[in-house]
Design a protein around this motif. Structure first.
Motif, mmCIF file in Angstrom:
data_model
loop_
_atom_site.group_PDB
_atom_site.id
_atom_site.type_symbol
_atom_site.label_atom_id
_atom_site.label_comp_id
_atom_site.label_asym_id
_atom_site.label_seq_id
_atom_site.Cartn_x
_atom_site.Cartn_y
_atom_site.Cartn_z
ATOM 1 N N PHE A 10 0.817 -1.214 0.000
ATOM 2 C CA PHE A 10 0.000 0.000 0.000
ATOM 3 C C PHE A 10 0.856 1.272 0.000
ATOM 4 O O PHE A 10 0.411 2.326 -0.460
ATOM 5 N N SER A 52 -14.899 -7.574 4.903
ATOM 6 C CA SER A 52 -16.038 -6.833 4.364
ATOM 7 C C SER A 52 -16.843 -7.640 3.338
ATOM 8 O O SER A 52 -17.656 -7.066 2.614
ATOM 9 N N GLN A 87 -8.613 -5.440 -4.423
ATOM 10 C CA GLN A 87 -7.576 -6.455 -4.610
ATOM 11 C C GLN A 87 -8.073 -7.818 -4.156
ATOM 12 O O GLN A 87 -8.936 -7.901 -3.284
#
Ligand code: NAP
Length: 412
Positions: free
Chosen positions: A64, A235, A393
């Motif tokens: 990231f 999630s 991703q």
């Protein structure tokens, strides 16, 4: 025949350093979403200073941090280097990689041309006063992240690293597996083991945000290896399934909506509604754990959206250990919970050499899966970072091939 420039996926004769190389470059006039910021260019191969090593990159890992580099915020790394030392005016990112030692600088004696290595993500000045006085090098004022704060990372045919950043590559792992996991695994390892007395002990519940992400997939496995009980937050059901296969219990955060900075405590109606959300999340955590035990360690990295919940849920005298701020870096701490329950909020950043070697050992022994989920070609470095930027991703860690002509190769 020796040439000045070689195509990506091909290699010069061992030890021949061409004058130029292909690199995936970020420049200030392209700062923005990763697909806009990264572009393949031809640049000069850097000189090899004393104590440093030039490595021919076989594969590079994606993290990231180079989403931030592409955006040019919260830190413009190119301008920062310009102020410090003049800089090059461009950024070659990449803080994970595997490759072959191609040239060594003066005084290098622990690696030699031809060695197969994995590169760790931080370096420092070994002669710095704080290190000489016994500091963990990761806390040294001279410590920098290779391929983020510093230039010439792994998104190029050649990269520059300090000799102690080179760790022997396990022969059993492919180039891209070797490139994909060290940054996330070693960071998670330091978070879970590096801050005594708050280290994961057998039977300790450990709450892990982003369980299907790079850090999360490593943290689930490491918490399990230490005897802890990993509870992963995700999630989607697809990500939950992925975490369960790694050995975690799971919670879907999309069933709750209290995320972000809490309302002012003086606004009692809104604050109480927010607290009810946190408590509902806590009840779900107890439900999946099967007992009313608070997490002894909370592995944090989303930051602003989740830190208040992490601190509320964390056990008395437990620790929230944070290494990032994907959702924002201005997170609120309700000091009442911190002092009355004597909780610890601990910053943690990557890992020292011993911690890096520990996770490479676990991977070499087949006890830590690098969780490589996506392998792409060199020209797709911007696209892969775009997936991270948009949280689209695949679960686990990702890598791109650089010198390796095809996936699955374990040697040159
Ligand atoms: P990643 O693979 O993108 O995974 C991050 C996970 O965080 C995602 O899978 C997502 O999972 C979750 N997430 C995203 N936004 C969230 C939000 N608003 N609330 C809760 N969860 C959220 O990234 P990573 O490699 O694991 O890295 C995560 C963070 O740690 C990054 O900010 C990175 O820069 C930082 N980091 C720091 C260090 C260091 O040394 N300091 C090292 C490695 C990583 P769900 O959507 O499934 O919940």
């Amino acid at each position: 025949m020796k040439r000045d420039l070689y195509e990506v996926g091909t290699m010069p004769p061992l030890g021949h350093v061409p004058e130029r190389m292909y690199a995936s470059v970020i420049r200030p006039d392209r700062f923005g979403p990763p697909t806009q910021a990264f572009r393949t260019e031809v640049v000069d191969v850097p000189q090899v200073p004393r104590g440093q090593v030039l490595v021919l990159v076989m594969a590079a890992g994606i993290n990231f941090n180079n989403v931030w580099a592409a955006l040019g915020r919260p830190v413009d790394v190119i301008a920062m280097r310009g102020k410090q030392s003049g800089g090059e005016g461009f950024h070659i990112g990449g803080s994970d990689g595997s490759g072959i030692v191609w040239a060594v600088g003066e005084s290098v004696n622990s690696v030699a041309v031809g060695d197969h290595v994995i590169m760790s993500a931080c370096h420092w000045d070994e002669s710095a006063e704080d290190i000489r006085l016994g500091a963990d090098p990761m806390t040294s004022s001279t410590q920098r992240v290779w391929g983020y704060e510093d230039n010439f990372g792994s998104f190029a045919q050649f990269t520059l690293v300090a000799e102690y950043q080179c760790i022997p590559k396990p022969p059993s792992l492919s180039w891209e597996e070797s490139a994909a996991f060290l940054l996330t695994a070693a960071t998670a390892y330091r978070q879970l083991t590096g801050w005594p007395p708050n280290t994961v002990q057998p039977a300790d519940p450990v709450l892990i945000w982003g369980g299907a992400g790079g850090l999360g997939s490593m943290a689930i496995q490491l918490a399990g290896l230490l005897g802890g009980i990993p509870v992963a937050v995700v999630s989607s059901e697809e990500k939950a399934e992925y975490c369960r296969k790694l050995g975690a219990l799971t919670i879907d955060r999309t069933e709750f909506d209290h995320w972000g900075r809490p309302p002012e405590a003086s606004d009692t109606e809104r604050f109480d509604a927010w607290l009810a959300g946190v408590r509902a999340f806590g009840r779900r955590y107890w439900e999946v754990l099967g007992s009313r035990r608070a997490p002894r360690v909370v592995l944090e990295h989303p930051g602003q959206d989740t830190l208040p919940t992490s601190l509320y849920l964390c056990d008395s005298a437990g620790m929230v250990v944070i290494c990032g701020a994907t959702s924002g870096f201005q997170a609120d701490v309700d000091l009442r919970f911190l002092w009355m329950r004597q909780k610890r909020l601990q910053g943690s950043h990557f890992a020292n050499v011993r911690q890096c070697r520990a996770v490479v050992h676990l991977a070499a022994a087949g006890r830590l899966d690098p969780c490589l989920s996506m392998v792409e070609t060199f020209d797709r470095i911007g696209d892969v970072h775009q997936l991270l930027y948009e949280n689209r991703q695949p679960p686990g860690n990702m890598a791109v091939l650089v010198g390796a002509p095809e996936p699955g190769l374990t040697a040159a």
